[in-house]
Design a protein around this motif. Structure first.
Motif, PDB file in Angstrom:
ATOM      1  N   PRO A 125       0.828  -1.215   0.000  1.00  0.00           N
ATOM      2  CA  PRO A 125       0.000   0.000   0.000  1.00  0.00           C
ATOM      3  C   PRO A 125       0.864   1.267   0.000  1.00  0.00           C
ATOM      4  N   GLY A 126       0.493   2.207  -0.842  1.00  0.00           N
ATOM      5  CA  GLY A 126       1.175   3.490  -0.875  1.00  0.00           C
ATOM      6  C   GLY A 126       2.450   3.525  -1.687  1.00  0.00           C
ATOM      7  N   VAL A 127       2.860   2.386  -2.237  1.00  0.00           N
ATOM      8  CA  VAL A 127       4.101   2.347  -3.027  1.00  0.00           C
ATOM      9  C   VAL A 127       3.737   2.448  -4.511  1.00  0.00           C
ATOM     10  N   PRO A 128       4.200   3.487  -5.198  1.00  0.00           N
ATOM     11  CA  PRO A 128       3.859   3.633  -6.612  1.00  0.00           C
ATOM     12  C   PRO A 128       4.643   2.651  -7.473  1.00  0.00           C
ATOM     13  N   THR A 129       4.137   2.391  -8.652  1.00  0.00           N
ATOM     14  CA  THR A 129       4.935   1.679  -9.644  1.00  0.00           C
ATOM     15  C   THR A 129       6.000   2.647 -10.155  1.00  0.00           C
ATOM     16  N   TRP A 130       6.978   2.129 -10.889  1.00  0.00           N
ATOM     17  CA  TRP A 130       8.006   3.051 -11.384  1.00  0.00           C
ATOM     18  C   TRP A 130       7.417   4.025 -12.399  1.00  0.00           C
ATOM     19  N   GLU A 131       6.396   3.605 -13.141  1.00  0.00           N
ATOM     20  CA  GLU A 131       5.745   4.513 -14.073  1.00  0.00           C
ATOM     21  C   GLU A 131       5.008   5.618 -13.322  1.00  0.00           C
ATOM     22  N   GLU A 132       4.288   5.255 -12.262  1.00  0.00           N
ATOM     23  CA  GLU A 132       3.586   6.261 -11.453  1.00  0.00           C
ATOM     24  C   GLU A 132       4.568   7.206 -10.785  1.00  0.00           C
ATOM     25  N   TYR A 133       5.687   6.673 -10.380  1.00  0.00           N
ATOM     26  CA  TYR A 133       6.730   7.496  -9.751  1.00  0.00           C
ATOM     27  C   TYR A 133       7.198   8.584 -10.721  1.00  0.00           C
ATOM     28  N   LEU A 134       7.395   8.217 -11.974  1.00  0.00           N
ATOM     29  CA  LEU A 134       7.866   9.181 -12.973  1.00  0.00           C
ATOM     30  C   LEU A 134       6.811  10.235 -13.284  1.00  0.00           C
ATOM     31  N   THR A 135       5.554   9.825 -13.324  1.00  0.00           N
ATOM     32  CA  THR A 135       4.501  10.747 -13.747  1.00  0.00           C
ATOM     33  C   THR A 135       3.900  11.565 -12.613  1.00  0.00           C
ATOM     34  N   SER A 136       4.044  11.098 -11.360  1.00  0.00           N
ATOM     35  CA  SER A 136       3.338  11.768 -10.255  1.00  0.00           C
ATOM     36  C   SER A 136       4.226  12.185  -9.092  1.00  0.00           C
ATOM     37  N   HIS A 137       5.470  11.733  -9.053  1.00  0.00           N
ATOM     38  CA  HIS A 137       6.295  11.995  -7.879  1.00  0.00           C
ATOM     39  C   HIS A 137       7.564  12.785  -8.186  1.00  0.00           C
ATOM     40  N   LEU A 138       7.746  13.173  -9.418  1.00  0.00           N
ATOM     41  CA  LEU A 138       8.924  13.953  -9.796  1.00  0.00           C
ATOM     42  C   LEU A 138       8.504  15.369 -10.166  1.00  0.00           C
ATOM     43  N   PRO A 139       9.410  16.321 -10.092  1.00  0.00           N
ATOM     44  CA  PRO A 139       9.058  17.721 -10.386  1.00  0.00           C
ATOM     45  C   PRO A 139       8.549  17.895 -11.817  1.00  0.00           C
ATOM     46  N   ALA A 140       7.700  18.887 -12.012  1.00  0.00           N
ATOM     47  CA  ALA A 140       7.210  19.209 -13.344  1.00  0.00           C
ATOM     48  C   ALA A 140       8.384  19.552 -14.257  1.00  0.00           C
ATOM     49  N   GLY A 141       8.259  19.134 -15.493  1.00  0.00           N
ATOM     50  CA  GLY A 141       9.321  19.429 -16.451  1.00  0.00           C
ATOM     51  C   GLY A 141      10.445  18.419 -16.480  1.00  0.00           C
TER      52      GLY A 141
END
Length: 642
Positions: A125-141
Motif C-alpha cells: 500500500p502506498g508504493v507507486p509503480t516506477w511509471e507512477e513514480y515518474l509521472t506523479s512523484h517527480l518535479p514538473a518538467g
C-alpha cells in the motif's frame, strides 16, 4: 554440425554454460554489497551532459527483447545498483536512486544494495509503480531518459502520453545507453555462441508448418505480417535453440513473417552449415538490420493503409522504426501457439520429468546419507550440494544443463524467495534447519522445474503445520476440475486458502508456464493475482507449475512445486457449452517429505491423493535407479503410504 541425440547432448552439455556472476552475494550472516557511488556519479554526469540533458534515467531489467532473464552483457540494472534479481526497475534522478521490485526480492534487494538506493516495495500500500513514480512523484518538467530498445512499445507510448498529459515531463529516447558508457570496457561482450537445430523428434512439428499456422492467424487479424521480438518465440518458430542467455536455450535474433516471405535477423557468426541447411527458404539478414528493414517498409505500408503486427515484447525502438501508422501492437499469435504443446512435446515433458525424478532421488538419497548417516552436517555447503545435484542431473539422458540457477537454501536463506548461493559466502547445511531446493533441468525433450522442502533432523510443530498447510493448498490446486478457458486468477485462491485460515500468505505467483526445452518461465498462462492472467484462459496442452509456499524472515522457507500438464478430463455433466473441462496432470516425479506432514491436518481425500501420487512416482522412477542404491532406498521409503 547436425548430430544424433546422444552426441548432440554431449556437445550441448559442454556449451550450455552457467551465468557468470559479477556482482554482490547473499548470505544470512555476511553480505557483500556493490559500492555504487562512483557509478551513480558518472551516470549523473552523463545525464547532465547537453548531449543528453535528462533529469531522470530509467534502467529496466530486460534486454532489447524484453527477456525476463538476460545475458551478462545486458545486466545493466544489476551493474548500476548491485541488485541482480530477475525483476526490477531502477530510476535515477540527480539526487535519488530508487529500485522498484516485487515481494520475491524484498530481502535480496535490500541486502545487495548500498545506502545510495531506496527500495520501493512494489505491491505494498502506498508504493507507486516506477511509471507512477515518474509521472506523479517527480518535479514538473522532468526529462526522463531511456534506451528505447529496452522499453516495450506499449509501455513507451503509455508513459509518453502520461508525462505529456499531466505536464510532469517528457520521455526522451536516448540511443546511447548511458549505463553502457559508465560500464565501459568492463561490460561483458555479447555472446557469439552458435544456434543449433532442434530436431523434429523433439519439436513434433516442422518449421514450415508452424509458419503456415502463424500466417493463418495473421489473416484472421487482418494484418500483413508479424514482427517477432521475443527470443523464445523465435526459437520455437524456427525449430532452433541457442546458448546466448544462461539456462535459457535461446539466441539473439529478430524475425519478420509476411504473407510471402520469412526473414531471420541474426548475426552470421551464430550460423553453421547445419543451421543454414535447416533454414533453406528463409532470408537471413544481420541482427541489427531489422531497424532499417522496418523503416524501409514504413512508407509503402502507410500509403496502402496496411499494418504489421508487433508482439507485446516489441521495443519502443522497433515501433518507432516502423512508424506508429504502420504497426499494430498486440499479443503475438506465436505466444499461444507455443504454449499449446503438441503430443510429441507433451510426452517429452512427461519423460524428461521421469529422468529428472531419478536425478532428484539420487540427490536426496545421497544428501540424507551425508547429513544423517555419515555425520556430514555443518560440512557441506549450499553450493556443494547444488553442484552435486547438477552433476546427477547432467548424467541423465538428453540433459544439456540447468533451467535456472539452483536455489539451494538452508534455514533463514530459504525465506529469500529467489536466493541463489555463491561460493565463498554460502551457508552450511544443518540437520536442525529446513532445506529448500528449487531446481530444474534443460533436456532435449523438455524443461523441468521442481521444488522440495526437506528437514533431515526433527522439525518443530510449527514448521510441520506450515508445511502441511502449503501441501493442502498444493493438493487443492492439483485436484481442481474447471471449464476450459478458466484463468489462473480465478484458481489462485485454492492454493492460498489453507494459509489464509491462519492469516498467512506468500508473496509470489502460484504457477507459471514452462517451455519445451525453452524458457522455464513461459506465458501467457499462469496462476496468481496478476491482471495479465485474467485474459489467459487455460487450454488443453498448456503447462503450469503448482508452487504455493510460506516464508518466515530470518527462520525458514517452504515451497512445494510440481510441473503439471493441462489436460482434458471427463465429468458427469457438461455445462461448458461443448468446451469441456480440464484438470492438471503432475509430471514432476519427486516424493513430498512425509516427516514434515501433520497427518491430522489432512483430510482422507488429501491422504488418498498423496499416496496415489507417491505410488505413481515409485512406479515411474524406480526402474531408472540401481536397486539397493541410496536413491533407490530413499525413494522406496519416501513413496510408501502415509
Amino acid at each position: 554440425m547436425r548430430a544424433s541425440p546422444a552426441s548432440s547432448t554431449t556437445t550441448l552439455a559442454q556449451s550450455f554454460t552457467k551465468k557468470q556472476q559479477y556482482s554482490s552475494v547473499i548470505d544470512a550472516t555476511m553480505v557483500e554489497t556493490v559500492k555504487t557511488g562512483e557509478r551513480l556519479k558518472h551516470l549523473r554526469e552523463l545525464m547532465a551532459d547537453p548531449k543528453y540533458n535528462v533529469t531522470a534515467y530509467v534502467v529496466p531489467s530486460g534486454d532489447a527483447h524484453q527477456s525476463e532473464y538476460v545475458g551478462t552483457c545486458d545486466e545493466r540494472r544489476g551493474f548500476i545498483s548491485g541488485f541482480d534479481g530477475s525483476a526490477g526497475c531502477a530510476v535515477v534522478t540527480m539526487d535519488k536512486a530508487a529500485m522498484f521490485t516485487d515481494g520475491r526480492y524484498f530481502l535480496q534487494a535490500r541486502q545487495q544494495m548500498d545506502d545510495n538506493w531506496t527500495l520501493m516495495k512494489r505491491g505494498l500500500p502506498g508504493v507507486p509503480t516506477w511509471e507512477e513514480y515518474l509521472t506523479s512523484h517527480l518535479p514538473a518538467g522532468t526529462r526522463v531518459g531511456i534506451d528505447p530498445t529496452l522499453l516495450s512499445a506499449a509501455t513507451g507510448n503509455e508513459l509518453k502520453a502520461a508525462l505529456n498529459k499531466n505536464g510532469s515531463g517528457e520521455l526522451v529516447a536516448i540511443p546511447d545507453n548511458l549505463v553502457d558508457i559508465v560500464w565501459g570496457n568492463d561490460r561483458p561482450a555479447r555472446s557469439t555462441n552458435k544456434a543449433f537445430v532442434h530436431d523434429i523428434q523433439y519439436s513434433g512439428e516442422a518449421r514450415a508448418d508452424k509458419v503456415q499456422r502463424v500466417r493463418a492467424e495473421l489473416d484472421k487479424l487482418g494484418v500483413d505480417g508479424l514482427v517477432v521480438a521475443a527470443l523464445d518465440e523465435i526459437a520455437w518458430l524456427f525449430n532452433l535453440r541457442g546458448n546466448d542467455i544462461a539456462y535459457n536455450p535461446v539466441f539473439f535474433a529478430y524475425a519478420l513473417v509476411t504473407k510471402t516471405d520469412v526473414t531471420l535477423f541474426i548475426d552470421d557468426c551464430k550460423l553453421d552449415d547445419s543451421v543454414r541447411q535447416h533454414l533453406q527458404g528463409v532470408m537471413i539478414k544481420p541482427y541489427q538490420a531489422i531497424f532499417g528493414e522496418l523503416s524501409a517498409m514504413a512508407a509503402s505500408l502507410a500509403a496502402d493503409k496496411r499494418k504489421l503486427l508487433a508482439g507485446e515484447t516489441a521495443s519502443w525502438a522497433l515501433v518507432q522504426a516502423l512508424g506508429e501508422d504502420s504497426v499494430k501492437v498486440d499479443k503475438s499469435p506465436v505466444t499461444l501457439l507455443k504454449a499449446l504443446k503438441n503430443p510429441v512435446e507433451l510426452e517429452g515433458m512427461r519423460q524428461s520429468h521421469v529422468r529428472d525424478g531419478a536425478a532428484m532421488a539420487n540427490y536426496f538419497g545421497w544428501l540424507e546419507h551425508e547429513l544423517v548417516f555419515n555425520g556430514g552436517h555443518l560440512r557441506l555447503s549450499e553450493v556443494d550440494v547444488a553442484d552435486k545435484l547438477e552433476s546427477l542431473r547432467r548424467a541423465q539422458k538428453d540433459c544439456v544443463g540447468l533451467s535456472f540457477d539452483t536455489i539451494s537454501s538452508v534455514g533463514a536463506n530459504g525465506a529469500i524467495i529467489h536466493y541463489s548461493p555463491k561460493r565463498g559466502s554460502e551457508a552450511l547445511l544443518d540437520i536442525n534447519k529446513m532445506y529448500l531446493c528449487d531446481s530444474g533441468g534443460q533436456y532435449l525433450d523438455g524443461t523441468t522445474d521442481v521444488t522440495r522442502t526437506m528437514h533431515f533432523g526433527t522439525p518443530t510443530a510449527w514448521e510441520r503445520e506450515c508445511f502441511t498447510r502449503v501441501l493442502k493448498g498444493h493438493i487443492a490446486l492439483d485436484r481442481a476440475v474447471f471449464p476450459s478457458g478458466t484463468n489462473g486468477y480465478a484458481l489462485d485462491p485454492l492454493a492460498r486458502l489453507p494459509l489464509w485460515e491462519l492469516g498467512l500468505d506468500f508473496r509470489h505467483g502460484t504457477g507459471h508456464g514452462v517451455g519445451s526445452f525453452l524458457n522455464v518461465h513461459e506465458g501467457p498462462q499462469g496462476v496468481g493475482m496478476r491482471d495479465a492472467y485474467l485474459s489467459a484462459g487455460f487450454q488443453h496442452g498448456m503447462t503450469i507449475t503448482n508452487e504455493p509456499g510460506y516464508y518466515e524472515d530470518g527462520s525458514f522457507g517452504i515451497r512445494i512445486e510440481n510441473t503439471c500438464l493441462v489436460v482434458r478430463t471427463e465429468t458427469k455433466f457438461d455445462y461448458s457449452n461443448g468446451q469441456g473441462f480440464l484438470t492438471f496432470e503432475p509430471v514432476t516425479m519427486v516424493p513430498i517429505q512425509k516427516k514434515l506432514i501433520q497427518a491430522g491436518l489432512l483430510t482422507p481425500d488429501e491422504i488418498k491423493w498423496l499416496d496415489a501420487y507417491h505410488d505413481k512416482v515409485w512406479q515411474k522412477v524406480s526402474p531408472l535407479l540401481e536397486e539397493g542404491s541410496l536413491g533407490y532406498e530413499w525413494l522406496k521409503r519416501e513413496t510408501s503410504p502415509l
